[in-house]
Design a protein around this motif. Structure first.
Motif, short mmCIF file in Angstrom:
data_model
loop_
_atom_site.label_atom_id
_atom_site.label_comp_id
_atom_site.label_asym_id
_atom_site.label_seq_id
_atom_site.Cartn_x
_atom_site.Cartn_y
_atom_site.Cartn_z
N THR A 1 1.44 33.04 4.19
CA THR A 1 2.77 32.66 3.71
C THR A 1 3.56 32.00 4.83
O THR A 1 3.96 32.65 5.79
CB THR A 1 3.55 33.90 3.22
N THR A 2 3.76 30.70 4.69
CA THR A 2 4.54 29.95 5.69
C THR A 2 5.82 29.37 5.10
O THR A 2 6.54 28.65 5.78
CB THR A 2 3.70 28.81 6.29
N ALA A 3 6.09 29.68 3.83
CA ALA A 3 7.32 29.24 3.18
C ALA A 3 8.12 30.48 2.78
O ALA A 3 7.62 31.33 2.05
CB ALA A 3 7.02 28.39 1.96
N TYR A 4 9.34 30.58 3.28
CA TYR A 4 10.15 31.77 3.02
C TYR A 4 11.61 31.47 3.31
O TYR A 4 11.94 30.46 3.95
CB TYR A 4 9.69 32.95 3.88
N ARG A 5 12.49 32.33 2.82
CA ARG A 5 13.93 32.19 3.09
C ARG A 5 14.27 32.93 4.37
O ARG A 5 14.13 34.15 4.46
CB ARG A 5 14.76 32.70 1.93
N LEU A 6 14.77 32.19 5.34
CA LEU A 6 15.14 32.77 6.63
C LEU A 6 16.57 33.32 6.62
O LEU A 6 16.83 34.37 7.20
CB LEU A 6 14.99 31.72 7.73
N VAL A 7 17.49 32.59 5.99
CA VAL A 7 18.89 33.01 5.96
C VAL A 7 19.40 32.96 4.53
O VAL A 7 19.25 31.94 3.85
CB VAL A 7 19.77 32.11 6.86
#
Length: 228
Positions: A133-139
């Protein structure tokens, strides 16, 4: 419509310097916003992060986009945030008083840096990113105490979506802080124009670049960047 601007920045390791005056906390010229007694409970102990006009009793020495201390009816500190008289959210709280380790300054750029690092640490504890998983919500805006800012990460690219005037005023500081995070090499800046207009922001005049096109530069040239 959402205006998209891309900034291709070379990864840098730049730690913003806190101005000596800001280390004095409330001793420096920080504006104050006093909220009415009964409504103060909403914001205490890390409560509601948005202060509406109806909750405000009086203001002193406030400036658009600058830090303000939020006080209760007795003059006790509730926290500090960013002032905007044009917005429904007169104050976007960035630091509640219960976070005592964050009260030694009123540097918005420094708190952005700290909040982004904390957000990255929380995602890392959830194994984000990972090999699968390299796509995610950081903020996630108020959820990460950065009201108006959303950041999604795709591989080594961070897509920052701004919906608040204070973020537009400190765009470069946000970009640099993002580039300090491990694995982030490129920042794409996007604006939620509709929400920004309700926040008192006016879009820049057209400069020959069609709306939605990238107007950034490569990391090897004189790209945007810098601390704040």
């Amino acid at each position: 419509a959402t205006q998209v601007t891309m900034v291709m920045l070379q990864r840098v390791r730049c730690i913003p310097t806190i101005l000596a005056a800001s280390l004095a906390g409330r001793a420096c010229a920080v504006g104050t916003v006093s909220v009415s007694g009964p409504k103060a409970r909403m914001f205490k102990n890390g409560g509601h992060p948005l202060v509406f006009e109806g909750a405000i009793k009086r203001t002193e020495n406030v400036q658009v986009g600058e830090a303000v201390d939020v006080l209760d009816g007795a003059g006790e500190l509730i926290g500090w945030g960013v002032w905007n008289p044009h917005s429904l959210y007169r104050v976007r709280m960035l630091v509640p008083a219960i976070e005592r380790d964050q009260l030694e300054h009123r540097s918005i750029s420094e708190i952005v840096r700290r909040r982004l690092q904390a957000a990255a640490s929380r995602r890392a504890a959830c194994c984000l990113p990972s090999e699968s998983t390299t796509a995610y919500r950081l903020v996630n805006s108020e959820g990460d105490r950065l009201s108006g800012l959303t950041v999604d990460v795709f591989g080594s690219t961070a897509v920052a979506i701004s919906s608040a005037l204070w973020l537009e005023l400190r765009r470069e500081a946000v970009e640099v802080a993002l580039l300090e995070l491990a694995g982030i090499e490129t920042v794409v800046w996007r604006r939620s124009d509709g929400r920004l207009r309700t926040d008192g922001w006016n879009p820049p005049e057209a400069s020959g670049t069609a709306e939605g096109e990238a107007d950034g530069v490569g990391g090897g040239g004189g790209g945007e960047g810098g601390g704040g």
